[in-house]
Design a protein around this motif. Structure first.
Motif, PDB file in Angstrom:
ATOM      1  N   GLU A  29       0.823  -1.208   0.000  1.00  0.00           N
ATOM      2  CA  GLU A  29       0.000   0.000   0.000  1.00  0.00           C
ATOM      3  C   GLU A  29       0.858   1.259   0.000  1.00  0.00           C
ATOM      4  N   ARG A  46       1.972   1.689  -3.536  1.00  0.00           N
ATOM      5  CA  ARG A  46       0.866   2.179  -4.362  1.00  0.00           C
ATOM      6  C   ARG A  46       0.687   3.686  -4.189  1.00  0.00           C
ATOM      7  N   SER A  47       0.799   4.154  -2.946  1.00  0.00           N
ATOM      8  CA  SER A  47       0.649   5.581  -2.667  1.00  0.00           C
ATOM      9  C   SER A  47       1.764   6.398  -3.310  1.00  0.00           C
TER      10      SER A  47
END
Length: 463
Positions: free
Chosen positions: A239, A242-243
């Protein structure tokens, strides 16, 4: 050392010959290792030399270049004599003030050079990041070099920034990539967030002295976000990765930078494939190809086609995967060019073979996957230690699935040897999957040795 009156270094360009800037940079790094030097040389550094932006190399590069071209002097290589560009006299003659703080970029300071020679990379890290002493145990460990990321200064009075600050951002990107190639991501990610925050603080609060500096800062900050996102990706922080990739994509869109946009889509596709989001992997790769279509880099389009192929393989669409693989090979066969982005220095034949191996593995053809993974490991450039561990981990997994448990275990042990210097959660998770596949064969001595060695050692009870 930048100058508005930069004169192209044609002598140095002639020495490069037919090699691309990335290929020549790899030769420089190999020559450095031969004489015990460490230089963060990449295609952009070679471009800066050839454009005349770097008028005289630092002492480390000087030793490497003179080693590569024995019998020649710096002036024979097209550089300006050091006394004309370094020191108090040169600054006075040019009427230029001393820089506000010593920053170890391509013209690294002698202070940090001495620190490196006497205290190693951990000492340099403490000096360049302003973090104080590094604990002795950590400095002696395998991740010591992972701290040397450089310092990004705050905006000057009035919130302005220029060449000095932009060069600091670009240097941070180079150092992260170099250290990741050598050590893997796990020991780098937390520290890499520091220069990333500084770069975006410059972007958000600063005003460029020139539009060219603003454009370069947009690109540099985006590339830094991608580099930090890759560290998150390789260390299993999906995550976070992804950010960071989304942040880079937004930066590319705001700055109107198709090269950065293509890079962001490439990484996003890669992450989606690793996370099992195969439809997203295909869409992101196709978007990257659209962004890159006018960039004149066949190698970039080849990589994006391979990203697309990986997504199709995960969707079990063999025909679409083979079509994308065919495009990738055709584009790759057109060769490298000066238009290839510097971040693609990792993308050569070994990576092509590795990505194809992954496709055949996903399509359930481990025998074909083994052939390509074996070639990837055999062809790998020693500059990329992390990639060698990755390619061998892929080979071990494919051998295990192809019914060759003893060889799979032997290759797995080679990966464990490399993990003494390389820390990559992704590689370790691949080994864990190989161990799972090999577990039914644990009565075989070779397999038993690998499984025993791979098993984490339990922590000892304290006194």
């Amino acid at each position: 050392m930048a100058s508005s009156r930069a004169v192209p270094n044609l002598a140095f360009r002639r020495l490069r010959g037919q090699r691309s800037p990335g290929e020549f940079a790899a030769a420089v790094r190999r020559a450095a290792r031969e004489i015990g030097e460490q230089v963060a040389c990449d295609a952009r550094y070679i471009g800066r030399v050839e454009s005349g932006e770097i008028r005289c190399p630092n002492y480390a590069y000087e030793r490497v270049f003179l080693h590569m071209f024995p019998g020649r002097s710096l002036t024979d290589l097209g550089f300006v004599a050091r006394e004309r560009v370094r020191g108090r006299g040169a600054r006075a003659a040019a009427g230029a003030p001393a820089p506000p703080t010593p920053f170890r970029n391509d013209e690294e300071s002698d202070v940090l050079r001495r620190a490196f020679m006497t205290g190693g990379t951990a000492t340099v890290a403490a000096a360049s990041l302003g973090l104080g002493p590094v604990p002795a145990a950590r400095a002696a460990g395998r991740g010591a070099g992972a701290d040397t990321l450089g310092t990004i200064p705050a905006p000057r009075a009035g919130g302005r920034f220029g060449e000095f600050e932009v060069a600091a951002v670009e240097e941070a990107v180079r150092r992260i990539r170099l250290l990741d190639d050598r050590h893997g991501a796990d020991g780098l990610y937390a520290r890499a967030a520091v220069p990333l925050r500084s770069a975006y603080a410059l972007l958000d609060s600063g005003t460029a002295a020139r539009q060219s500096a603003a454009d370069r800062l947009h690109t540099g900050a985006g590339e830094l976000a991608l580099s930090v996102g890759w560290l998150a990706h390789d260390s299993g922080r999906v995550e976070d990765a992804r950010s960071h990739y989304a942040e880079a994509l937004a930066t590319a869109r705001v700055g109107g930078d198709p090269g950065l946009e293509a890079h962001a889509f490439s990484n996003t596709s890669f992450l989606a494939r690793d996370a099992g989001r195969f439809r997203e992997a295909v869409r992101a790769a196709q978007a990257g190809q659209h962004a890159a279509k006018h960039l004149s880099s066949a190698r970039l389009l080849s990589l994006l086609a391979l990203r697309e192929a990986g997504g199709w393989a995960g969707l079990a669409d063999r025909a679409a995967c083979e079509e994308a693989l065919g495009r990738a090979h055709t584009l790759f066969g057109r060769g490298a060019s000066d238009a290839d982005p510097e971040w693609m220095s990792f993308f050569g034949e070994p990576e092509l073979e590795f990505l194809e191996a992954q496709c055949w593995s996903l399509l359930g053809e481990p025998d074909r996957a083994v052939r390509h993974a074996r070639r990837a490991a055999a062809l790998n450039d020693p500059d990329f230690a992390r990639n060698l561990a990755l390619y061998r981990a892929q080979l071990a997994a494919d051998l295990a699935r192809d019914g060759a448990p003893d060889e799979a275990a032997a290759v797995g042990e080679q990966v464990l040897d490399l993990l003494g210097d390389v820390r990559s959660t992704r590689v370790e998770s691949m080994l864990a999957e190989t161990a799972r596949v090999l577990h039914p064969h644990r009565a075989r001595p070779e397999v038993a040795a690998f499984l025993t060695r791979r098993r984490p050692v339990p922590l000892q009870g304290g006194a």
